[in-house]
Motif scaffolding. Structure first.
Motif, PDB file in Angstrom:
ATOM      1  N   TRP A  14       0.846  -1.206   0.000  1.00 41.86           N
ATOM      2  CA  TRP A  14       0.000   0.000   0.000  1.00 41.86           C
ATOM      3  C   TRP A  14       0.872   1.244   0.000  1.00 41.86           C
ATOM      4  CZ3 TRP A  14      -0.576   4.250   3.101  1.00 41.86           C
ATOM      5  CH2 TRP A  14      -1.735   5.008   2.927  1.00 41.86           C
ATOM      6  N   LEU A  15       1.906   1.240   0.855  1.00 43.01           N
ATOM      7  CA  LEU A  15       2.807   2.381   0.947  1.00 43.01           C
ATOM      8  C   LEU A  15       3.509   2.656  -0.373  1.00 43.01           C
ATOM      9  CD1 LEU A  15       4.784   2.221   4.329  1.00 43.01           C
ATOM     10  CD2 LEU A  15       3.283   4.050   3.512  1.00 43.01           C
ATOM     11  N   ALA A  16       4.091   1.613  -0.947  1.00 41.03           N
ATOM     12  CA  ALA A  16       4.860   1.770  -2.183  1.00 41.03           C
ATOM     13  C   ALA A  16       3.996   2.284  -3.317  1.00 41.03           C
ATOM     14  CB  ALA A  16       5.508   0.442  -2.567  1.00 41.03           C
ATOM     15  N   LEU A  17       2.795   1.742  -3.438  1.00 40.23           N
ATOM     16  CA  LEU A  17       1.918   2.115  -4.551  1.00 40.23           C
ATOM     17  C   LEU A  17       1.316   3.505  -4.353  1.00 40.23           C
ATOM     18  CD1 LEU A  17       0.246  -1.361  -5.080  1.00 40.23           C
ATOM     19  CD2 LEU A  17       1.792  -0.197  -6.669  1.00 40.23           C
ATOM     20  N   ASN A  18       1.050   3.881  -3.092  1.00 42.38           N
ATOM     21  CA  ASN A  18       0.481   5.208  -2.845  1.00 42.38           C
ATOM     22  C   ASN A  18       1.537   6.304  -2.885  1.00 42.38           C
ATOM     23  OD1 ASN A  18      -2.606   5.366  -1.886  1.00 42.38           O
ATOM     24  ND2 ASN A  18      -1.774   3.356  -1.368  1.00 42.38           N
ATOM     25  N   ALA A  19       2.736   5.990  -2.417  1.00 43.23           N
ATOM     26  CA  ALA A  19       3.818   6.982  -2.437  1.00 43.23           C
ATOM     27  C   ALA A  19       4.561   6.973  -3.765  1.00 43.23           C
ATOM     28  CB  ALA A  19       4.804   6.705  -1.299  1.00 43.23           C
ATOM     29  N   LYS A  20       4.302   5.907  -4.567  1.00 43.72           N
ATOM     30  CA  LYS A  20       4.965   5.743  -5.873  1.00 43.72           C
ATOM     31  C   LYS A  20       6.490   5.694  -5.708  1.00 43.72           C
ATOM     32  CE  LYS A  20       1.304   7.863  -8.667  1.00 43.72           C
ATOM     33  NZ  LYS A  20       0.291   7.823  -7.620  1.00 43.72           N
TER      34      LYS A  20
ATOM     35  N   SER B  42      10.004   2.886  -4.980  1.00 38.82           N
ATOM     36  CA  SER B  42      10.529   1.522  -5.050  1.00 38.82           C
ATOM     37  C   SER B  42      10.820   0.998  -3.645  1.00 38.82           C
ATOM     38  CB  SER B  42      11.802   1.492  -5.900  1.00 38.82           C
ATOM     39  OG  SER B  42      11.517   1.855  -7.241  1.00 38.82           O
ATOM     40  N   VAL B  43      10.951  -0.332  -3.571  1.00 39.79           N
ATOM     41  CA  VAL B  43      11.223  -0.997  -2.305  1.00 39.79           C
ATOM     42  C   VAL B  43      12.534  -1.770  -2.416  1.00 39.79           C
ATOM     43  CG1 VAL B  43      10.435  -2.710  -0.629  1.00 39.79           C
ATOM     44  CG2 VAL B  43       8.769  -1.232  -1.781  1.00 39.79           C
ATOM     45  N   VAL B  44      13.440  -1.516  -1.481  1.00 38.95           N
ATOM     46  CA  VAL B  44      14.697  -2.264  -1.428  1.00 38.95           C
ATOM     47  C   VAL B  44      14.534  -3.394  -0.408  1.00 38.95           C
ATOM     48  CG1 VAL B  44      17.148  -2.191  -0.822  1.00 38.95           C
ATOM     49  CG2 VAL B  44      16.099  -0.275  -2.064  1.00 38.95           C
ATOM     50  N   PRO B  45      14.594  -4.663  -0.845  1.00 35.74           N
ATOM     51  CA  PRO B  45      14.507  -5.767   0.113  1.00 35.74           C
ATOM     52  C   PRO B  45      15.784  -5.859   0.937  1.00 35.74           C
ATOM     53  CG  PRO B  45      14.949  -6.617  -2.088  1.00 35.74           C
ATOM     54  CD  PRO B  45      14.734  -5.132  -2.234  1.00 35.74           C
ATOM     55  N   VAL B  46      15.631  -6.164   2.217  1.00 30.28           N
ATOM     56  CA  VAL B  46      16.768  -6.210   3.139  1.00 30.28           C
ATOM     57  C   VAL B  46      16.712  -7.505   3.942  1.00 30.28           C
ATOM     58  CG1 VAL B  46      17.986  -5.031   5.004  1.00 30.28           C
ATOM     59  CG2 VAL B  46      16.623  -3.697   3.371  1.00 30.28           C
TER      60      VAL B  46
ATOM     61  N   ASP C  49      10.584  -2.252  -8.399  1.00 30.28           N
ATOM     62  CA  ASP C  49       9.867  -1.104  -8.961  1.00 30.28           C
ATOM     63  C   ASP C  49       8.359  -1.252  -8.762  1.00 30.28           C
ATOM     64  OD1 ASP C  49       8.895   1.007 -10.453  1.00 30.28           O
ATOM     65  OD2 ASP C  49      10.182   0.636 -12.184  1.00 30.28           O
ATOM     66  N   TYR C  50       7.750  -0.254  -8.168  1.00 25.32           N
ATOM     67  CA  TYR C  50       6.307  -0.301  -7.904  1.00 25.32           C
ATOM     68  C   TYR C  50       5.486  -0.298  -9.183  1.00 25.32           C
ATOM     69  CZ  TYR C  50       5.639   4.579  -9.207  1.00 25.32           C
ATOM     70  OH  TYR C  50       5.557   5.749  -9.926  1.00 25.32           O
ATOM     71  N   THR C  51       6.036   0.241 -10.287  1.00 27.91           N
ATOM     72  CA  THR C  51       5.244   0.389 -11.517  1.00 27.91           C
ATOM     73  C   THR C  51       4.824  -0.958 -12.110  1.00 27.91           C
ATOM     74  OG1 THR C  51       7.257   0.495 -12.881  1.00 27.91           O
ATOM     75  CG2 THR C  51       6.347   2.583 -12.087  1.00 27.91           C
ATOM     76  N   ALA C  52       5.554  -2.016 -11.776  1.00 29.20           N
ATOM     77  CA  ALA C  52       5.205  -3.341 -12.283  1.00 29.20           C
ATOM     78  C   ALA C  52       3.885  -3.837 -11.703  1.00 29.20           C
ATOM     79  CB  ALA C  52       6.321  -4.328 -11.969  1.00 29.20           C
ATOM     80  N   PHE C  53       3.426  -3.202 -10.618  1.00 27.13           N
ATOM     81  CA  PHE C  53       2.201  -3.638  -9.935  1.00 27.13           C
ATOM     82  C   PHE C  53       1.116  -2.564  -9.947  1.00 27.13           C
ATOM     83  CE2 PHE C  53       6.056  -5.359  -8.106  1.00 27.13           C
ATOM     84  CZ  PHE C  53       5.836  -6.729  -8.150  1.00 27.13           C
ATOM     85  N   ALA C  54       1.423  -1.404 -10.498  1.00 31.17           N
ATOM     86  CA  ALA C  54       0.527  -0.249 -10.415  1.00 31.17           C
ATOM     87  C   ALA C  54      -0.750  -0.415 -11.233  1.00 31.17           C
ATOM     88  CB  ALA C  54       1.268   1.008 -10.849  1.00 31.17           C
ATOM     89  N   ASP C  55      -0.709  -1.212 -12.309  1.00 33.43           N
ATOM     90  CA  ASP C  55      -1.880  -1.356 -13.177  1.00 33.43           C
ATOM     91  C   ASP C  55      -2.812  -2.483 -12.752  1.00 33.43           C
ATOM     92  OD1 ASP C  55      -1.070   0.761 -14.768  1.00 33.43           O
ATOM     93  OD2 ASP C  55       0.112  -0.521 -16.101  1.00 33.43           O
TER      94      ASP C  55
END
Length: 224
Positions: A135-141, A143-147, A179-185
């Protein structure tokens, strides 16, 4: 001033004490909004990640950490200086409040760290991620770095009060940004779930933990 002191003086000292092994730090952008999504093995994780990332990283922390006396007061001051934000975990609306705070941090162009599992793993397995990070990634647009953190449960196991850093050397691995854009649609709920599942897949690859496949539930020890 306090943050400057923590960053310039305390941080280098803690790096000497913990001696963390860091891999993939180049995957964390030097500036701009980004989410760091990590597995969670110990309270030490919330100290170790800001310790190795050369920029301010904001976490959500239990309000109790900021409200104690004596040693607890020192801990609260340290967390506050490092950018941690207190949120009462016992309130029903705490999760929503935490997401709103995190969104504000990201909208200001800063780094926010989150544990998709929700709480520490007591058995060392990696648990299913909650969709809040999606939710955060898609609303803030952003990317997420896995750790993936390793060995922190040996430094400060669940239920212990004092870390013992010199006996064990922890590790932190940063994966390539997702990249969040891969899930945005995708439809919102499906997009959140798909993104979180991808994040957990990457964390599992980095950490090599056994995957539990279910949500983690807090025991009395973890809640303490």
């Amino acid at each position: 001033m306090l943050y400057w002191f923590m960053y310039r003086v305390v941080r280098p000292l803690l790096r000497i004490v913990f001696r963390p092994v860091v891999v993939g730090l180049e995957n964390v952008p030097e500036d701009g909004a980004v989410i760091l999504a990590s597995n969670h093995l110990s309270f030490v994780d919330s100290v170790l990640i800001p310790l190795v990332v050369p920029r301010r990283v904001t976490f959500i922390a239990k309000a109790e950490y900021f409200e104690g006396k004596g040693a607890a007061r020192v801990l609260g001051a340290f967390l506050d200086a490092m950018g941690h934000i207190p949120v009462p975990r016992t309130e029903q609306r705490a999760a929503v409040a935490a997401l709103d705070i995190a969104l504000g941090v990201l909208n200001d162009g800063n780094a926010f760290a989150i544990y998709p599992e929700g709480t520490r793993s007591e058995d060392g397995r990696l648990y299913r991620g909650h969709t809040g990070v999606g939710w955060l990634a898609l609303n803030a647009k952003v990317s997420v770095v896995p750790v993936a953190v390793k060995g922190t449960e040996k430094i400060m196991p669940v239920g212990s009060k004092i870390p013992i850093p010199r006996l064990h050397r922890p590790g932190v691995k940063f994966g390539k940004p997702i990249d969040y854009t891969a899930f945005a649609d995708l439809p919102p709920a499906k997009g959140r779930r798909a993104m979180v599942d991808e994040i957990m897949k990457e964390i599992r690859t980095l950490s090599r933990q056994e995957y539990a496949g279910v949500y983690n539930e807090r025991s009395k020890q973890t809640q303490a």
